[in-house]
Design an enzyme around this catalytic site. Structure first.
Site, PDB file in Angstrom:
ATOM      1  N   ASP A  28       9.702   3.396  -9.881  1.00  0.00           N
ATOM      2  CA  ASP A  28       8.258   2.573 -10.915  1.00  0.00           C
ATOM      3  C   ASP A  28       7.128   2.717 -10.679  1.00  0.00           C
ATOM      4  OD1 ASP A  28       8.967   0.407  -9.846  1.00  0.00           O
ATOM      5  OD2 ASP A  28       9.475  -0.628 -12.136  1.00  0.00           O
ATOM      6  N   ASP A  68      10.369  -8.580   1.088  1.00  0.00           N
ATOM      7  CA  ASP A  68      10.172  -9.272   0.038  1.00  0.00           C
ATOM      8  C   ASP A  68      12.086 -10.065   0.101  1.00  0.00           C
ATOM      9  OD1 ASP A  68      11.630  -6.791  -0.566  1.00  0.00           O
ATOM     10  OD2 ASP A  68      10.539  -5.713  -1.818  1.00  0.00           O
ATOM     11  N   GLU A 127       5.603  -5.397  -9.601  1.00  0.00           N
ATOM     12  CA  GLU A 127       6.024  -4.589 -10.834  1.00  0.00           C
ATOM     13  C   GLU A 127       4.663  -3.408 -10.772  1.00  0.00           C
ATOM     14  OE1 GLU A 127       8.687  -3.259 -10.706  1.00  0.00           O
ATOM     15  OE2 GLU A 127      10.188  -4.280 -10.939  1.00  0.00           O
ATOM     16  N   HIS A 130       6.624   1.066  -7.670  1.00  0.00           N
ATOM     17  CA  HIS A 130       6.856  -0.876  -6.727  1.00  0.00           C
ATOM     18  C   HIS A 130       6.913  -0.423  -5.801  1.00  0.00           C
ATOM     19  CE1 HIS A 130      10.745  -1.428  -7.552  1.00  0.00           C
ATOM     20  NE2 HIS A 130      10.942  -1.401  -6.331  1.00  0.00           N
TER      21      HIS A 130
END
Ligand code: GLP
Length: 237
Positions: free
Chosen positions: A132, A67, A139, A134
Site C-alpha cells: 500500500d 519500527d 500507512e 507504506h
C-alpha cells in the site's frame, strides 16, 4: 531520486550491500537505519558475507530500526528485534548495545526520536515498501505524520505480514514507527523493492502524485535517494 533496475532480487541485494559497505567504511561511527520484511533479507546475507570476509567492519556502527509491533516484547518470536538479531546482528561484529529497535511494550516514541537526534541523525536509511506504499509502518493517511509515532495498521498490511505469524489474529493491530519526518531527516536513503506484487506500488510511488495516501511518494522530495528495483518490480514503469 536516482532509480536503478537490476535483473533480480539477488543482484539488488549485492548492489544494496555495496552501498552500505561504502558508507560504513567512509565514516567512523556511521549511523545506519535498518528495515525488516522479506525484501532486505538477501541484503543482510550479503552484509554478513562481507563482514566475514573482512570487507565491512561493524564494530563502530550504530543502528536504528524503523519500527516494531506494539504489544510484542523484544524476545517475542515475531518481534522485529528478534528478526534483526536472527537475520543480521547475531552474525556480524556489531556491538548489540549500539543496535536500537523501538520498544513495542513501552512505545517510547519521543525517546526514540531523541536518541536518533543525539546520535547525530541517520547517515544511511534502508527502506522497503508495503504493497500500500507504506514506509516503516507509515500507512496511507490524509496527512503525513512526521515524528516517531504509534500507527494503526491497515487490514491489508496485517494480511501481508500474517505469513510471519501463526494466524492473522496474532498480527498486532498497531506498531511504533519512525515518522515520515524522521525518515526524511536521514542524510541518504536507499530503497529496495523486488517482486511483481510491488509493480503497481512502484508506479504509484515513483510516478504518481506526492500525497500522504501513497506515503513513499514523499521520498521524491528528498535530495539523496537511491531506489534499487529488480525487473519484476520495475515491470510496469
Ligand atoms: C513491513 C515493514 C516495512 C517493510 C514492509 C514490506 O510492513 N514495516 O518496513 O517495508 O513490511 O515487507 P516485505 O519486504 O516483506 O514485502
Amino acid at each position: 531520486m536516482q532509480v536503478r533496475i537490476y535483473k533480480d532480487a539477488a543482484t539488488v541485494a549485492k548492489a544494496a550491500a555495496a552501498v552500505f559497505a561504502d558508507e560504513i567504511t567512509k565514516k567512523d561511527g556511521c549511523v545506519i537505519g535498518l528495515a525488516t520484511g522479506s525484501t532486505p533479507v538477501p541484503t543482510y546475507q550479503e552484509l554478513i558475507r562481507l563482514n566475514k570476509e573482512g570487507v565491512v567492519d561493524f564494530s563502530k556502527v550504530i543502528s536504528y530500526n524503523l519500527d516494531e509491533y506494539v504489544g510484542l516484547a523484544p524476545d517475542h518470536p515475531c518481534s522485529y528485534r528478534r528478526f534483526m538479531n536472527e537475520q543480521l546482528f547475531d552474525h556480524i561484529n556489531i556491538d548489540k548495545a549500539n543496535t536500537h529497535v523501538p520498544d513495542g511494550l513501552k512505545c517510547n516514541t519521543a525517546e526514540y526520536e531523541e536518541m536518533i537526534h543525539q546520535a547525530g541523525g541517520v547517515d544511511l536509511q534502508l527502506l522497503g515498501i508495503g504493497t500500500d506504499g507504506h514506509i516503516g509502518f507509515n500507512e496511507p493517511a490524509d496527512e503525513f505524520v512526521y515524528p516517531t509515532n504509534v500507527v494503526k495498521l491497515t487490514e491489508g498490511t496485517r494480511k501481508d505480514n500474517a505469513r510471519f505469524f501463526n494466524s492473522l489474529d496474532e498480527v498486532p493491530t498497531s506498531a511504533i514507527s519512525m515518522g515520515i519526518g524522521t525518515i526524511m531527516s536521514a542524510r541518504r536513503i536507499l530503497m529496495i523493492i523486488t517482486g511483481k506484487n510491488k509493480a503497481d506500488t512502484v508506479v504509484a510511488a515513483l510516478k504518481g502524485p506526492v500525497v500522504p495516501q501513497m506515503p513513499a511518494s514523499i521520498l521524491r522530495m528528498h535530495q539523496n535517494v537511491l531506489v534499487l528495483l529488480d525487473e519484476d518490480a520495475a515491470s510496469k514503469l
